[in-house]
Scaffold this motif. Sequence first.
Motif, PDB file in Angstrom:
ATOM      1  N   UNK A 152       0.837  -1.205   0.000  1.00 46.19           N
ATOM      2  CA  UNK A 152       0.000   0.000   0.000  1.00 46.19           C
ATOM      3  C   UNK A 152       0.875   1.259   0.000  1.00 46.19           C
ATOM      4  N   UNK A 153       1.899   1.255   0.851  1.00 46.86           N
ATOM      5  CA  UNK A 153       2.813   2.402   0.891  1.00 46.86           C
ATOM      6  C   UNK A 153       3.485   2.578  -0.468  1.00 46.86           C
ATOM      7  N   UNK A 154       3.899   1.462  -1.052  1.00 48.30           N
ATOM      8  CA  UNK A 154       4.574   1.520  -2.355  1.00 48.30           C
ATOM      9  C   UNK A 154       3.671   2.165  -3.401  1.00 48.30           C
ATOM     10  N   UNK A 155       2.400   1.775  -3.421  1.00 50.13           N
ATOM     11  CA  UNK A 155       1.482   2.314  -4.425  1.00 50.13           C
ATOM     12  C   UNK A 155       1.097   3.755  -4.142  1.00 50.13           C
ATOM     13  N   UNK A 156       0.930   4.094  -2.865  1.00 49.23           N
ATOM     14  CA  UNK A 156       0.446   5.422  -2.510  1.00 49.23           C
ATOM     15  C   UNK A 156       1.554   6.473  -2.493  1.00 49.23           C
ATOM     16  N   UNK A 157       2.770   6.054  -2.182  1.00 45.00           N
ATOM     17  CA  UNK A 157       3.852   7.028  -1.968  1.00 45.00           C
ATOM     18  C   UNK A 157       4.985   6.885  -2.969  1.00 45.00           C
ATOM     19  N   UNK A 158       4.866   5.935  -3.878  1.00 38.72           N
ATOM     20  CA  UNK A 158       5.948   5.683  -4.832  1.00 38.72           C
ATOM     21  C   UNK A 158       7.282   5.486  -4.126  1.00 38.72           C
ATOM     22  N   UNK A 159       7.239   4.740  -3.012  1.00 38.20           N
ATOM     23  CA  UNK A 159       8.471   4.341  -2.311  1.00 38.20           C
ATOM     24  C   UNK A 159       8.636   2.835  -2.559  1.00 38.20           C
ATOM     25  N   UNK A 160       9.826   2.412  -2.942  1.00 37.47           N
ATOM     26  CA  UNK A 160      10.013   0.975  -3.171  1.00 37.47           C
ATOM     27  C   UNK A 160      10.442   0.294  -1.876  1.00 37.47           C
ATOM     28  N   UNK A 161       9.720  -0.746  -1.447  1.00 33.60           N
ATOM     29  CA  UNK A 161      10.060  -1.437  -0.192  1.00 33.60           C
ATOM     30  C   UNK A 161      11.480  -2.007  -0.220  1.00 33.60           C
ATOM     31  N   UNK A 162      12.104  -2.014   0.968  1.00 38.60           N
ATOM     32  CA  UNK A 162      13.513  -2.385   1.063  1.00 38.60           C
ATOM     33  C   UNK A 162      13.732  -3.801   1.573  1.00 38.60           C
ATOM     34  N   UNK A 163      12.664  -4.481   1.968  1.00 39.92           N
ATOM     35  CA  UNK A 163      12.867  -5.806   2.555  1.00 39.92           C
ATOM     36  C   UNK A 163      13.273  -5.751   4.015  1.00 39.92           C
ATOM     37  N   UNK A 164      13.070  -4.582   4.661  1.00 40.94           N
ATOM     38  CA  UNK A 164      13.414  -4.444   6.082  1.00 40.94           C
ATOM     39  C   UNK A 164      12.351  -3.601   6.785  1.00 40.94           C
ATOM     40  N   UNK A 165      12.248  -3.753   8.096  1.00 39.24           N
ATOM     41  CA  UNK A 165      11.231  -3.072   8.896  1.00 39.24           C
ATOM     42  C   UNK A 165      11.459  -1.552   8.907  1.00 39.24           C
ATOM     43  N   UNK A 166      12.691  -1.125   8.634  1.00 33.36           N
ATOM     44  CA  UNK A 166      12.978   0.314   8.627  1.00 33.36           C
ATOM     45  C   UNK A 166      12.172   1.038   7.547  1.00 33.36           C
ATOM     46  N   UNK A 167      11.724   0.324   6.519  1.00 28.25           N
ATOM     47  CA  UNK A 167      10.865   0.923   5.486  1.00 28.25           C
ATOM     48  C   UNK A 167       9.580   1.452   6.122  1.00 28.25           C
ATOM     49  N   UNK A 168       9.031   0.676   7.039  1.00 25.91           N
ATOM     50  CA  UNK A 168       7.808   1.061   7.752  1.00 25.91           C
ATOM     51  C   UNK A 168       8.055   2.292   8.630  1.00 25.91           C
ATOM     52  N   UNK A 169       9.193   2.312   9.318  1.00 23.43           N
ATOM     53  CA  UNK A 169       9.517   3.476  10.161  1.00 23.43           C
ATOM     54  C   UNK A 169       9.688   4.735   9.300  1.00 23.43           C
ATOM     55  N   UNK A 170      10.408   4.595   8.199  1.00 26.56           N
ATOM     56  CA  UNK A 170      10.635   5.746   7.320  1.00 26.56           C
ATOM     57  C   UNK A 170       9.324   6.298   6.752  1.00 26.56           C
ATOM     58  N   UNK A 171       8.374   5.400   6.486  1.00 24.77           N
ATOM     59  CA  UNK A 171       7.101   5.818   5.874  1.00 24.77           C
ATOM     60  C   UNK A 171       6.247   6.652   6.826  1.00 24.77           C
TER      61      UNK A 171
END
Length: 528
Positions: A152-171
Motif C-alpha cells: 500500500x505504501x509503495x502504491x500510494x507514496x511511490x516508495x520501493x520497499x527495502x525488505x526491512x522493517x525500517x521501510x515502515x519506520x521511514x514511511x
Amino acid sequence: MTQRLVRAVHCAVVALLGSLVVAAGATAQTPGAAAATFDVVLNGGRVIDPETGLDAIRSVGIRDGRIAAISATPLRGSTVVDAGGLVVAPGFIDLHAHGQDLPAARMQAFDGVTTALELEGGILPVSAAYDRVGREGRPINYGFSASWLFARIAEKEAMEPSGAITFFQDAQKRKGWQFSLASPDETTRLVARVERGLQEGALGIGVLAGYAPGYGRKEAFAIAQLAARQRVPTFTHVRYMSVIEPESSFEAVAEIVSLAAATGAHMHIVHLNSTSTRDIPRIAELVSGAQARGLRVTTEAYPYGAGSTVVGAELFRGNWRERRGGSTAGDIELAGVPFTDATLEEAQAKTPGAWIIAHFMRPDRSPADQALLDQSVLMPGGAIASDAMPWTSKGQQLTGDVWPLPADAFAHPRSAGTFTRFLRDYVRERKKEPLIDGLRRMTLIPAQILEGSVPQMKTKGRIQVGADADLVVFDPATVSDRGTYTQPNQTATGMRHVIVNGTAVIRDGELVRDALPGRPIRRSVTVR
Ligand SMILES: [Zn+2]
C-alpha cells in the motif's frame, strides 16, 4: 476434513516419517535401545507433547536434526544431556516476531523460541528478506509473510520497499498511505505486489490494518480473496483500536469475521490483548461465535498490558485517549520515560518513526485490568505470540553479531520474555492452566495455524519420532522472564538447553555464539 480427521492423518504422516528414520538407523524403540547411538540424547526428562498428551519421564534421541527415538530407558549418543528434573518440550513457535536480526533472535532463544516468524507486518520484497537473513545466519528458524501495508505504501507514496522493517519506520513521515482509499487500479496493483510475495514463498499475508485505517472494504475484500485463492492465512492487526462506536475495535473484528465468512479465507487476529482494548469480553464472544459456526478465525495474544509501536502511529491521533477507554500521554513511554502532552506532540512531529511503549491496561495496578488481559491471553484455542521488537541502542537498530547487547539496549520486554513470562505467571504462579495446556499455546497451536499452507510446520511443535528436533529443556520451578519496561535488556532465565534442528543454541544456560542452525520457513517459490 474434520479437525479430528486432520489430526489423525497428520499423526500418521509423522509416524511414517519416524518409522523410516528409525528403520534406517537403529532399533531405537525396542528393548535393545541402549545399543543405539544418536547425535544428541536428552535422558530422563519430563517429556511433554501436547498433541499426543504424552507427559512422562522419557529419553529423546536426536539424529540428523530430527527426533529419532523416544524411549522409557536412557539412550546413548555422541552428546548426552541429563534432563533429570527438567521439562523437555517442543521449542516455542512465535508467529509474531518483528526483530528479524541476530541480536533479537538470540534474546528470543533464551525465551525458548526456536522459530520466530514475522507474520503480522510481513515484508516486501519477500525474496530479499529471506536472502538477507539466510546470508547472515540465525540461531533459530525464521520466516515472513507478504506485507499488504508495504504494498500500500509503495502504491500510494511511490516508495520501493527495502525488505526491512525500517521501510515502515521511514514511511511514518508521510500520511497519504494511512488515510486515503485505494483506487481500483491501485488496488489491483497492490494485490499483485502481495501475490508476488506469496509466489516468492511468503507464509501468508501480513495486514497491519491499524496503521492505515483509511483503507476501503473492497480493498480488504480483495486481499482476503487473494488469501483464499492462494490458501494462506492473513495475519491482521485490526483497525480502529477503540471502545467507542462507530469505528470501534468490535467493528474491526466484525469486519474480519465477515471476510472469513464471505471468502473462506483463514483470518488470524494478532495480539487480541492490545487491539481489543477494554472490549475483550464482547470481542471474545464475537470470535468464539464465529469459530463455533466453523469460520476459520484464530487468535494470539501476549501476556503484557503494554504494547510497542512507532510514536507517529495513527492510533495516537485525534481523540485517542477516549477511544482507548481513558488513556493519557503518561501511558506512553520513550526508553522508560513517560511523555507529557507537549513532549508527545513534539515527538510525533519530529521523530514519528521512534519506537515507544504504550500501556493499554495496568494489570499490576488493577485486578479488573488483569482479568481482561487474562481473558485475551487464555482465549480457547489461542496462541501465545510475542510481537517481539528489534533492539535499539542510541536510536539505532542493533544488527549483526553484537553480544551481549550494550547496556542501554532497549525494546519492549516482550522481546525477551513473552513465553517464560506466561510459564511463570499463568502456569506456575497463578495456575491458570496446566503446564501441558500452556505449552500447547506456544507449540502445537501455532504449528496448526500454519500447517495447512506451510508443510514444514507439520513436523514442528511436537515431540514425536520424525518431528524436527526443535526442543527446549527448562526448569519449571525457575523459568522466568526478567526484563521490565524500564530495564528490558535482561535475558529470560530457566532455559537450560535450547535445540534447533538438532543443534544446541543455548547449552547449560549459555548462548552458543557460533551456532546458527536456524532454517528458513518458507512455502515453495513459484517465481524467480
Ligand atoms: Zn500489531
